[in-house]
Design an enzyme around this catalytic site. Structure first.
Site, PDB file in Angstrom:
ATOM      1  CE  LYS A 294       1.610  -9.153   9.362  1.00  0.00           C
ATOM      2  NZ  LYS A 294       2.783  -8.354   9.518  1.00  0.00           N
TER       3      LYS A 294
ATOM      4  CE  LYS B 156      -4.818  -5.320  11.491  1.00  0.00           C
ATOM      5  NZ  LYS B 156      -4.342  -4.449  10.430  1.00  0.00           N
TER       6      LYS B 156
ATOM      7  CB  THR C 292      -2.110  -7.068   8.578  1.00  0.00           C
ATOM      8  OG1 THR C 292      -0.734  -6.936   8.238  1.00  0.00           O
ATOM      9  CG2 THR C 292      -2.320  -8.383   9.327  1.00  0.00           C
TER      10      THR C 292
HETATM   11  P1  NAD Z   1      -1.442   3.761   9.506  1.00  0.00           P
HETATM   12  O1  NAD Z   1      -2.663   3.920  10.352  1.00  0.00           O
HETATM   13  O2  NAD Z   1      -0.222   4.554   9.809  1.00  0.00           O
HETATM   14  O3  NAD Z   1      -1.821   4.051   7.960  1.00  0.00           O
HETATM   15  C1  NAD Z   1      -3.046   3.742   7.371  1.00  0.00           C
HETATM   16  C2  NAD Z   1      -3.415   4.896   6.440  1.00  0.00           C
HETATM   17  O4  NAD Z   1      -4.631   4.555   5.745  1.00  0.00           O
HETATM   18  C3  NAD Z   1      -3.687   6.217   7.183  1.00  0.00           C
HETATM   19  O5  NAD Z   1      -2.836   7.226   6.658  1.00  0.00           O
HETATM   20  C4  NAD Z   1      -5.160   6.497   6.901  1.00  0.00           C
HETATM   21  O6  NAD Z   1      -5.463   7.882   6.770  1.00  0.00           O
HETATM   22  C5  NAD Z   1      -5.357   5.760   5.595  1.00  0.00           C
HETATM   23  N1  NAD Z   1      -6.750   5.451   5.298  1.00  0.00           N
HETATM   24  C6  NAD Z   1      -7.675   4.861   6.106  1.00  0.00           C
HETATM   25  N2  NAD Z   1      -8.850   4.739   5.463  1.00  0.00           N
HETATM   26  C7  NAD Z   1      -8.663   5.246   4.223  1.00  0.00           C
HETATM   27  C8  NAD Z   1      -9.510   5.416   3.098  1.00  0.00           C
HETATM   28  N3  NAD Z   1     -10.789   5.044   3.123  1.00  0.00           N
HETATM   29  N4  NAD Z   1      -8.996   5.983   1.978  1.00  0.00           N
HETATM   30  C9  NAD Z   1      -7.698   6.377   1.949  1.00  0.00           C
HETATM   31  N5  NAD Z   1      -6.853   6.256   2.989  1.00  0.00           N
HETATM   32  C10 NAD Z   1      -7.340   5.703   4.110  1.00  0.00           C
HETATM   33  O7  NAD Z   1      -1.127   2.198   9.512  1.00  0.00           O
HETATM   34  P2  NAD Z   1       0.265   1.480   9.115  1.00  0.00           P
HETATM   35  O8  NAD Z   1       1.120   1.347  10.318  1.00  0.00           O
HETATM   36  O9  NAD Z   1       0.811   2.115   7.883  1.00  0.00           O
HETATM   37  O10 NAD Z   1      -0.270   0.010   8.786  1.00  0.00           O
HETATM   38  C11 NAD Z   1      -0.976  -0.269   7.577  1.00  0.00           C
HETATM   39  C12 NAD Z   1      -1.210  -1.762   7.483  1.00  0.00           C
HETATM   40  O11 NAD Z   1       0.056  -2.448   7.528  1.00  0.00           O
HETATM   41  C13 NAD Z   1      -2.039  -2.343   8.644  1.00  0.00           C
HETATM   42  O12 NAD Z   1      -2.919  -3.313   8.125  1.00  0.00           O
HETATM   43  C14 NAD Z   1      -0.988  -2.951   9.555  1.00  0.00           C
HETATM   44  O13 NAD Z   1      -1.516  -4.033  10.325  1.00  0.00           O
HETATM   45  C15 NAD Z   1       0.040  -3.425   8.559  1.00  0.00           C
HETATM   46  N6  NAD Z   1       1.435  -3.533   9.076  1.00  0.00           N
HETATM   47  C16 NAD Z   1       1.966  -2.517   9.829  1.00  0.00           C
HETATM   48  C17 NAD Z   1       3.284  -2.632  10.290  1.00  0.00           C
HETATM   49  C18 NAD Z   1       3.897  -1.528  11.131  1.00  0.00           C
HETATM   50  O14 NAD Z   1       4.990  -1.759  11.689  1.00  0.00           O
HETATM   51  N7  NAD Z   1       3.321  -0.334  11.202  1.00  0.00           N
HETATM   52  C19 NAD Z   1       4.037  -3.759   9.990  1.00  0.00           C
HETATM   53  C20 NAD Z   1       3.479  -4.768   9.199  1.00  0.00           C
HETATM   54  C21 NAD Z   1       2.159  -4.627   8.748  1.00  0.00           C
END
Ligand code: NAD
Length: 298
Positions: free
Chosen positions: A171, A246, A96
């Site tokens: 979204k 966010k 997102t």
């Molecule tokens: P998270 O922080 O658990 O996971 C993100 C991952 O990206 C981490 O493991 C981090 O180490 C990795 N990362 C960051 N920079 C990186 C790089 N340069 N190279 C490789 N890996 C890298 O976040 P999440 O909860 O999985 O959410 C991910 C996305 O999904 C976000 O944009 C969030 O807004 C969206 N989202 C989350 C949810 C939810 O319920 N968690 C629901 C819908 C959408």
């Protein structure tokens, strides 16, 4: 079988990556967090040592990263996806991020010779693990046509929302509606209770009356009526206040840029911001009920 590179194996990406393996694809996975890479390697993905290693023979790249700056860095940095992956591939970013960042990513990807789709998701960690996410995708019709079978491996409902960035637009508009309706639901339950109705009684009436909404019937913020809702486990997430905030801040930026009036959306953002400032960023967003009950929401 498609050769897929998956980047970003966090709360959401871990389950999504595992589902692509289950769907029969050859998946190379990378995250900065080694433990996250090990977890998906145990489920059949190839553990990659860098973005470059993950994408070296990829037909498709899927990413699930925290925010726009991570997405732009991973795709367009010197050792990033577009510098290292075979030209002509398909890039699917499921994070997102701001509509403007998504449109910038599409433009840069096109210049570098790649097809791109922004495909953010609705549904939380449980849906990511179960493969039942909703995807809303933006991009050209040919890019969407190639992305759809891949997205089906991770989700149940796949929508083409239109051109570049329209997935992100869908979204944030949807989540703004959710953020507002959750506060409204909390206020309605609190008012009903103060006037002498218990939550079960008000739920029975309102869930089949004109106030009915998803925040009430699927995710009721008052403990009791919906057994699966976070209200029954002291608002353990679920979908955290920080995540809702966010999305509301992204909506506010997009509204300013496009001239759309979102007075309630901005007010909702200030309510979740106050909750976050009080140390409740990790609470489920339906925990705004605590604030409403305290009489300070708004
Ligand atoms: P998270 O922080 O658990 O996971 C993100 C991952 O990206 C981490 O493991 C981090 O180490 C990795 N990362 C960051 N920079 C990186 C790089 N340069 N190279 C490789 N890996 C890298 O976040 P999440 O909860 O999985 O959410 C991910 C996305 O999904 C976000 O944009 C969030 O807004 C969206 N989202 C989350 C949810 C939810 O319920 N968690 C629901 C819908 C959408």
């Amino acid at each position: 079988m498609t050769r897929i590179a998956f980047i970003g194996l966090g709360n959401m990406g871990g389950g999504m990556c595992a589902n692509l393996v289950k769907a029969g694809h050859a998946v190379a996975a990378f995250d900065l967090n080694q433990d996250a890479v090990k977890a998906v390697a145990a489920k059949g993905a190839r553990a990659a040592s860098s973005v470059a290693d993950a994408v070296r023979d990829a037909d498709v790249v899927v990413s699930m990263l925290p925010a726009g700056k991570h997405v732009l860095g991973v795709y367009f940095g010197p050792d990033g996806v577009c510098a290292q992956a075979p030209k002509g591939g398909l890039l699917i970013d499921c994070s997102t991020i701001a509509v403007t960042d998504a449109r910038e990513a599409h433009a840069q990807a096109e210049r570098a010779g790649f097809l791109m789709v922004d495909a953010p998701v609705s549904g939380g960690v449980a849906a990511a693990e179960a493969g039942t996410l909703t995807f809303m995708a933006g991009g050209a019709a040919d890019a969407f046509g190639k992305a759809e079978p891949i997205l089906k491996g991770m989700g149940k409902n796949i929508f083409h929302a239109g051109g570049a960035g329209n997935g992100q637009a869908a979204k944030i508009a949807n989540n703004m509606l959710l953020g507002i309706s959750m506060i409204a639901t909390c206020e309605a339950f609190n008012l009903a209770e103060k006037l002498g109705l218990d939550a079960e009684t008000f739920f029975k009436i309102s869930s089949v009356s004109s106030g009915q909404c998803w925040s009430m019937t699927s995710y009721c913020p008052a403990p009791g009526p919906v057994p699966t809702s976070p209200a029954n486990r002291d608002y353990k997430p679920g979908f955290a206040v920080a995540m809702m905030l966010k999305d509301l801040l992204l909506a506010a930026d997009a509204a300013r840029a496009s001239g759309a009036g979102i007075r309630l959306g901005e007010h909702a953002a200030s309510i979740y911001q106050a909750l976050s400032d009080k140390g409740f960023a990790g609470l489920d967003f339906s925990g705004v009920m605590k604030d409403v009950k305290g009489g300070s929401a708004g």
